[in-house]
Design a protein around this motif. Structure first.
Motif, short mmCIF file in Angstrom:
data_model
loop_
_atom_site.label_atom_id
_atom_site.label_comp_id
_atom_site.label_asym_id
_atom_site.label_seq_id
_atom_site.Cartn_x
_atom_site.Cartn_y
_atom_site.Cartn_z
N THR A 57 44.85 112.83 -2.55
CA THR A 57 45.94 111.92 -2.21
C THR A 57 47.26 112.37 -2.81
O THR A 57 48.27 111.72 -2.59
CB THR A 57 45.62 110.50 -2.68
OG1 THR A 57 45.32 110.53 -4.08
CG2 THR A 57 44.46 109.91 -1.92
N VAL A 58 47.26 113.47 -3.53
CA VAL A 58 48.49 114.00 -4.10
C VAL A 58 49.29 114.78 -3.05
O VAL A 58 50.51 114.93 -3.17
CB VAL A 58 48.17 114.91 -5.32
CG1 VAL A 58 49.41 115.52 -5.91
CG2 VAL A 58 47.43 114.11 -6.36
N GLU A 59 48.62 115.27 -2.01
CA GLU A 59 49.26 116.07 -0.97
C GLU A 59 50.35 115.27 -0.26
O GLU A 59 50.18 114.08 0.00
CB GLU A 59 48.22 116.56 0.03
CG GLU A 59 47.18 117.45 -0.58
CD GLU A 59 46.05 117.77 0.37
OE1 GLU A 59 46.18 117.50 1.59
OE2 GLU A 59 45.03 118.29 -0.10
N GLY B 117 47.38 105.91 -3.40
CA GLY B 117 46.20 106.77 -3.35
C GLY B 117 45.00 106.22 -4.08
O GLY B 117 43.95 106.84 -4.09
N GLY B 118 45.12 105.05 -4.69
CA GLY B 118 44.05 104.52 -5.49
C GLY B 118 43.28 103.39 -4.83
O GLY B 118 42.84 102.48 -5.53
N ASN B 119 43.14 103.42 -3.51
CA ASN B 119 42.39 102.36 -2.85
C ASN B 119 41.37 102.94 -1.86
O ASN B 119 41.32 104.14 -1.64
CB ASN B 119 43.33 101.37 -2.15
CG ASN B 119 44.23 102.02 -1.14
OD1 ASN B 119 43.95 103.11 -0.65
ND2 ASN B 119 45.31 101.36 -0.80
N ALA C 145 40.72 106.68 0.21
CA ALA C 145 39.47 107.43 0.06
C ALA C 145 38.88 107.78 1.41
O ALA C 145 38.34 108.87 1.60
CB ALA C 145 38.48 106.63 -0.78
N VAL C 146 38.99 106.87 2.38
CA VAL C 146 38.48 107.14 3.72
C VAL C 146 39.27 108.28 4.36
O VAL C 146 38.70 109.18 4.98
CB VAL C 146 38.56 105.86 4.59
CG1 VAL C 146 38.30 106.17 6.05
CG2 VAL C 146 37.58 104.82 4.08
N VAL C 147 40.59 108.28 4.19
CA VAL C 147 41.43 109.36 4.73
C VAL C 147 41.03 110.70 4.12
O VAL C 147 40.89 111.70 4.83
CB VAL C 147 42.93 109.06 4.46
CG1 VAL C 147 43.79 110.26 4.78
CG2 VAL C 147 43.37 107.84 5.27
N LYS D 214 31.99 105.79 -2.56
CA LYS D 214 31.14 105.52 -1.40
C LYS D 214 31.93 105.62 -0.10
O LYS D 214 31.45 106.18 0.89
CB LYS D 214 30.52 104.13 -1.52
CG LYS D 214 29.56 103.78 -0.40
CD LYS D 214 28.91 102.43 -0.66
CE LYS D 214 27.81 102.17 0.32
NZ LYS D 214 28.22 101.48 1.49
N ALA D 215 33.16 105.12 -0.10
CA ALA D 215 34.01 105.18 1.09
C ALA D 215 34.31 106.63 1.47
O ALA D 215 34.27 106.99 2.66
CB ALA D 215 35.31 104.42 0.86
N LEU D 216 34.58 107.47 0.49
CA LEU D 216 34.83 108.89 0.75
C LEU D 216 33.58 109.55 1.32
O LEU D 216 33.66 110.29 2.30
CB LEU D 216 35.27 109.58 -0.54
CG LEU D 216 35.77 111.01 -0.39
CD1 LEU D 216 36.90 111.27 -1.36
CD2 LEU D 216 34.69 112.03 -0.58
N ALA D 217 32.42 109.27 0.75
CA ALA D 217 31.17 109.88 1.22
C ALA D 217 30.86 109.45 2.65
O ALA D 217 30.48 110.27 3.49
CB ALA D 217 30.03 109.50 0.29
N ASP D 218 31.02 108.16 2.95
CA ASP D 218 30.75 107.66 4.29
C ASP D 218 31.70 108.27 5.32
O ASP D 218 31.29 108.64 6.42
CB ASP D 218 30.84 106.13 4.33
CG ASP D 218 29.72 105.47 3.56
OD1 ASP D 218 28.69 106.13 3.29
OD2 ASP D 218 29.87 104.27 3.22
N ALA D 219 32.97 108.41 4.95
CA ALA D 219 33.95 109.02 5.86
C ALA D 219 33.64 110.49 6.08
O ALA D 219 33.82 111.00 7.19
CB ALA D 219 35.36 108.84 5.30
N ALA D 220 33.18 111.19 5.05
CA ALA D 220 32.82 112.61 5.21
C ALA D 220 31.62 112.76 6.14
O ALA D 220 31.57 113.68 6.95
CB ALA D 220 32.53 113.23 3.85
N ARG D 221 30.68 111.83 6.03
CA ARG D 221 29.52 111.85 6.94
C ARG D 221 29.98 111.61 8.38
O ARG D 221 29.51 112.27 9.30
CB ARG D 221 28.51 110.78 6.54
CG ARG D 221 27.64 111.18 5.41
CD ARG D 221 26.49 110.20 5.23
NE ARG D 221 25.80 110.46 3.99
CZ ARG D 221 25.96 109.76 2.87
NH1 ARG D 221 26.79 108.75 2.84
NH2 ARG D 221 25.28 110.08 1.79
#
Length: 117
Positions: free
Chosen positions: A53-55, A65-67, A71-73, A104-111
């Motif tokens: 989220t720093v990009e 970037g802390g929500n 994380a989904v993005v 968990k949100a990041l992992a689900d979005a990556a899947r």
């Protein structure tokens, strides 16, 4: 033992198992303000893809970037970049963080983005 040492102790166990399998790993690091994701090669010496989220382009769409939304993005972005690097299957390294909330949100979005783990 403080919170950081306890988290790193938990992370060490997971990383030992992943290193034994020589699997490509998707590792996540989070702070209060940002979330970071990297796809690291099986030998652990090379970063194949990264997103955070720093990009600047992510900051335009997600100023906070802390929500979970940020994380989904990042999850979708890391999946896209990993697939561009030729990586389809990864081992998920949560770095000692609970599999809950932003992780968990990041992992689900990556899947959803096409990564298998």
């Amino acid at each position: 033992m403080n919170k950081k040492e306890a988290r790193l102790r938990r992370a060490r166990k997971t990383r030992a198992v992943i290193a034994e399998k020589k699997a490509v790993r998707l590792t996540v690091f989070r702070t209060n303000q940002h979330i970071y994701a990297q796809v690291i090669s099986g030998v652990g010496s090379k970063v194949l893809a990264a997103a955070s989220t720093v990009e600047a382009d992510v900051r335009k769409s997600q100023p906070n970037g802390g929500n979970v939304e940020a994380a989904v993005v990042i999850g979708k972005l890391i999946a896209e970049r990993a697939k561009a690097a030729g990586v389809e299957t990864v081992a998920f390294d949560r770095a000692g963080f609970k599999y809950h909330g932003r992780v968990k949100a990041l992992a689900d979005a990556a899947r959803e983005g096409g990564l298998k783990f």
